[in-house]
Write a protein that holds these residues in place. Structure first.
Motif, mmCIF file in Angstrom:
data_model
loop_
_atom_site.group_PDB
_atom_site.id
_atom_site.type_symbol
_atom_site.label_atom_id
_atom_site.label_comp_id
_atom_site.label_asym_id
_atom_site.label_seq_id
_atom_site.Cartn_x
_atom_site.Cartn_y
_atom_site.Cartn_z
ATOM 1 N N GLN A 119 1.587 9.092 -5.896
ATOM 2 C CA GLN A 119 2.073 9.639 -7.306
ATOM 3 C C GLN A 119 0.274 8.945 -8.104
ATOM 4 O OE1 GLN A 119 3.305 11.727 -8.494
ATOM 5 N NE2 GLN A 119 4.838 12.171 -6.912
ATOM 6 N N SER A 120 -0.185 9.160 -9.210
ATOM 7 C CA SER A 120 -1.454 8.788 -9.925
ATOM 8 C C SER A 120 -1.303 6.777 -10.461
ATOM 9 C CB SER A 120 -1.830 9.481 -11.161
ATOM 10 O OG SER A 120 -2.767 8.707 -11.285
ATOM 11 N N GLU A 121 -0.102 6.526 -10.286
ATOM 12 C CA GLU A 121 0.667 5.695 -10.639
ATOM 13 C C GLU A 121 0.454 4.489 -9.276
ATOM 14 O OE1 GLU A 121 4.082 4.667 -12.184
ATOM 15 O OE2 GLU A 121 5.332 5.934 -11.142
ATOM 16 N N HIS A 122 0.609 4.920 -8.873
ATOM 17 C CA HIS A 122 0.823 3.837 -6.904
ATOM 18 C C HIS A 122 -0.375 4.305 -6.323
ATOM 19 C CE1 HIS A 122 4.776 6.896 -6.369
ATOM 20 N NE2 HIS A 122 4.828 5.273 -7.466
ATOM 21 N N GLU A 123 -1.310 5.261 -6.573
ATOM 22 C CA GLU A 123 -2.898 5.088 -6.101
ATOM 23 C C GLU A 123 -3.781 4.174 -7.351
ATOM 24 O OE1 GLU A 123 -3.388 9.831 -4.647
ATOM 25 O OE2 GLU A 123 -4.574 9.470 -6.567
ATOM 26 N N ARG A 124 -3.296 3.932 -8.544
ATOM 27 C CA ARG A 124 -4.398 3.078 -9.222
ATOM 28 C C ARG A 124 -4.114 1.837 -9.496
ATOM 29 N NH1 ARG A 124 -6.159 6.508 -14.544
ATOM 30 N NH2 ARG A 124 -7.027 4.377 -14.542
ATOM 31 N N PHE A 125 -2.624 1.253 -8.976
ATOM 32 C CA PHE A 125 -2.041 0.482 -8.758
ATOM 33 C C PHE A 125 -2.878 -0.238 -6.855
ATOM 34 C CE2 PHE A 125 -0.160 -2.901 -6.139
ATOM 35 C CZ PHE A 125 0.301 -3.688 -6.695
ATOM 36 N N LEU A 126 -2.917 0.339 -6.431
ATOM 37 C CA LEU A 126 -3.100 0.053 -5.147
ATOM 38 C C LEU A 126 -4.680 -0.770 -5.207
ATOM 39 C CD1 LEU A 126 -1.507 3.119 -2.357
ATOM 40 C CD2 LEU A 126 -1.663 0.263 -2.556
ATOM 41 N N CYS A 127 -5.370 0.920 -6.191
ATOM 42 C CA CYS A 127 -7.138 0.575 -6.026
ATOM 43 C C CYS A 127 -7.790 -0.284 -6.694
ATOM 44 C CB CYS A 127 -8.098 1.500 -5.570
ATOM 45 S SG CYS A 127 -7.923 2.420 -7.147
ATOM 46 N N GLU A 128 -6.720 -0.417 -7.810
ATOM 47 C CA GLU A 128 -7.725 -1.097 -9.287
ATOM 48 C C GLU A 128 -6.777 -2.744 -9.054
ATOM 49 O OE1 GLU A 128 -6.067 1.429 -12.853
ATOM 50 O OE2 GLU A 128 -7.864 3.064 -11.600
ATOM 51 N N GLY A 163 -8.729 7.692 -8.855
ATOM 52 C CA GLY A 163 -7.590 8.137 -7.773
ATOM 53 C C GLY A 163 -8.592 8.149 -7.348
ATOM 54 N N GLU A 164 -7.492 9.713 -6.624
ATOM 55 C CA GLU A 164 -8.364 10.144 -5.380
ATOM 56 C C GLU A 164 -9.588 10.956 -5.952
ATOM 57 O OE1 GLU A 164 -5.441 13.172 -4.009
ATOM 58 O OE2 GLU A 164 -7.590 14.376 -2.843
ATOM 59 N N LEU A 165 -10.497 10.836 -4.891
ATOM 60 C CA LEU A 165 -11.817 11.097 -5.199
ATOM 61 C C LEU A 165 -12.500 11.930 -3.294
ATOM 62 C CD1 LEU A 165 -14.870 11.363 -6.643
ATOM 63 C CD2 LEU A 165 -15.301 9.216 -5.137
ATOM 64 N N ILE A 166 -12.196 11.627 -2.782
ATOM 65 C CA ILE A 166 -11.963 12.311 -1.727
ATOM 66 C C ILE A 166 -10.692 12.540 -0.824
ATOM 67 C CG2 ILE A 166 -12.586 12.180 1.179
ATOM 68 C CD1 ILE A 166 -15.080 10.859 -0.299
ATOM 69 N N GLY A 167 -10.172 14.032 -0.350
ATOM 70 C CA GLY A 167 -8.878 14.373 0.399
ATOM 71 C C GLY A 167 -9.909 14.835 1.975
ATOM 72 N N GLY A 168 -10.134 13.572 2.835
ATOM 73 C CA GLY A 168 -9.913 14.230 4.647
ATOM 74 C C GLY A 168 -9.236 14.308 5.485
ATOM 75 N N SER A 169 -9.630 14.691 7.048
ATOM 76 C CA SER A 169 -9.036 14.677 7.874
ATOM 77 C C SER A 169 -9.595 14.842 9.549
ATOM 78 C CB SER A 169 -7.508 15.703 7.970
ATOM 79 O OG SER A 169 -7.500 16.807 7.833
#
Ligand code: 4AD
Ligand code: MG
Length: 458
Positions: free
Chosen positions: A330-339, A380-386
């Motif tokens: 979730q957004s809150e998880h993503e923000r914790f990880l990168c911020e 949060g998510e700027l890019i999604g790829g694979s």
């Protein structure tokens, strides 16, 4: 072509008479002299026009000029004694082209909130902040094409109307020529314009893959539509997505391209939009310049999804959404990880298969796929790829699991039947990139005409 104000501000004083057209930003009346700052939108700073009392319309018009009036000025560019500008225009005539009634003009000189300006989206491009956003957007747009051209990519124009739902999330807007009372169930579309249900594209990826498998390096960049009912500061129903796709490329090469691209684009804005960035640094997001410089200076952090889950579990933080292997971040998880954890852009890789679309390549562990998301501070998510599944049997297996009608995707499967190769790509949300480089907190303020649930004004 006449010089624009941006160019005039960089020129030397001249004896020749020049003509300038623009809109009044401010008018300062000091008795027998008026200082009128005018802009033509080419840059943040306005050109100072000095109008003296001997001009014929000085009393009747010039002293009453108000913000927003369109004017035409003839005069000489002289060196300016004022601080912060090298030249000013000594007016020999100043004519009003389009007047403004200050009583009724919604854009007053005082600072207005972004929320209020959203309600007058036809006038907000005239403000300093929205003018700066428009120039940064345009600069980024150009830089994207320049970057891919330099890297030997060709641009493919993928369709806006499509019959394939790339992400499989059921967020496609339907495109129909049928009258509303003729639509009853999916069979109705057999009588429709395309003979089957069509919609607005959610991603140009599947079509980009077609060209990657003939031209090796391609990209598509255009409007994308999602009927997801997310009223957040990071979602739009219509947004622009950049999607490169490369043949003979695995996940590592995909990540390398994405990181190089983001660094290049940030570097371009730092180099070409210094005035605009200073505005955002002062009024919108303190620390913006430092953040952007850090993006350029350091390699992006990397971790797998499994490591990310472990880090979240060990963080000791309380999150609103549960942290559990197998559920999406979730957004809150993503923000914790990168911020908080990485404190810079972070690439998270190898997500669980069950939460990702059918086209992603299965990893040998049987549980995860070769996916990557790039998370950036503040967004949060700027890019999604694979990396894409290039093995025929594994791909069709995944499609069946996802409940896709294989017949409708026969063309996509053909790409694996004939000359299949490892290939990979990603999607970058253009508005999220503009948010990232400007520090603007709401995505509705970085696109000229935002479309969100319940709102599509002009
Ligand atoms: O992660 P997404 O859904 O990926 C795809 O669509 C892939 N087919 C891309 C590819 O591999 N070629 O979307 C890619 C990016 C997201 O990371 C996000 O930045 C942006 O598009 N995005 C949105 N931006 C604004 N509003 C929305 N509703 C968005 N949905 C996705
Ligand atoms: Mg995504």
């Amino acid at each position: 072509m006449k010089l624009r104000i941006k160019e005039l501000l960089q020129s030397n004083p001249t004896e020749q008479q020049i003509e300038v057209q623009g809109w009044v930003k401010t008018c300062r009346d000091s008795g027998n002299l008026c200082f009128v700052e005018i802009t033509d939108g080419s840059c943040l700073t306005g050109l100072q026009v000095v109008a003296e009392a001997n001009l014929v319309n000085y009393e009747s018009e010039i002293r009453r000029l108000s913000t927003g009036c369109a004017v035409q000025v003839y005069g000489k560019l002289t060196s300016s004694p004022a601080k912060g500008q090298t030249v000013e225009l000594q007016a020999e005539s100043l004519r009003i082209i389009g007047p403004v009634d200050p009583e009724n003009y919604p854009l007053q000189k005082k600072r207005q909130s972004f929320e209020y300006l959203r309600s007058i989206s036809h006038l907000r491009p005239r403000t300093n902040a929205f003018g700066a956003i428009a120039r940064i957007r345009s600069e980024l747009n150009f830089a994207i094409h320049r970057f891919f051209r330099e890297q030997g990519f060709i641009q493919v124009h993928t369709p806006i109307i499509t019959t394939s739902d790339c992400e499989g999330a059921g967020e496609m807007f339907t495109v129909t020529a049928l009258p509303a009372d003729k639509i009853q169930g999916v069979e109705s579309f057999y009588q429709d314009f395309f003979g089957r249900r069509a919609g607005l594209t959610v991603s140009g990826q599947l079509q980009a893959e077609i060209f990657a498998l003939s031209h090796s390096r391609v990209y598509t960049f255009g409007p994308t539509f999602r009927a997801e009912n997310s009223n957040t500061s990071r979602h739009l129903a219509e947004f622009w997505m950049l999607e490169p796709e490369m043949a003979f490329c695995d996940l590592a090469c995909d990540m390398e391209l994405a990181e190089t691209l983001v660094k290049d684009l940030v570097g371009t804005i730092l180099a070409h939009c210094a005035d605009e960035l200073e505005l955002f640094e002062r009024f919108v997001s303190k620390g913006l310049l430092k953040k952007l410089e850090t993006v350029q200076a350091q390699p992006f952090a990397r971790m797998t999804y499994t490591e990310a889950i472990a880090a979240l579990e060990q963080s000791g933080k309380r999150f609103d959404f549960p942290v559990q292997w197998g559920t999406d971040l979730q957004s809150e998880h993503e923000r914790f990880l990168c911020e908080e954890l990485a404190d810079r852009p972070l690439i998270v890789t190898d997500y669980p298969k069950s939460i990702k679309p059918f086209y992603m390549r299965s990893n040998d562990d049987g549980k995860t796929v070769a996916a990557m998301d790039i998370l950036v501070p503040g967004i949060g998510e700027l890019i999604g790829g694979s990396q894409r599944e290039e093995r025929l049997d594994l791909l069709t297996g995944r499609m069946e699991e996802a409940g896709l009608n294989l017949k409708e995707y026969d063309w996509y499967v053909d790409l694996r039947r004939f000359g299949s190769v490892p290939h990979a790509g990603f999607g970058l949300g253009f508005e999220r990139l503009v948010q990232f480089v400007t520090g603007m907190s709401n995505i509705r303020d970085v696109i000229p005409f935002p479309r969100t649930p319940g709102s599509a004004p002009c």
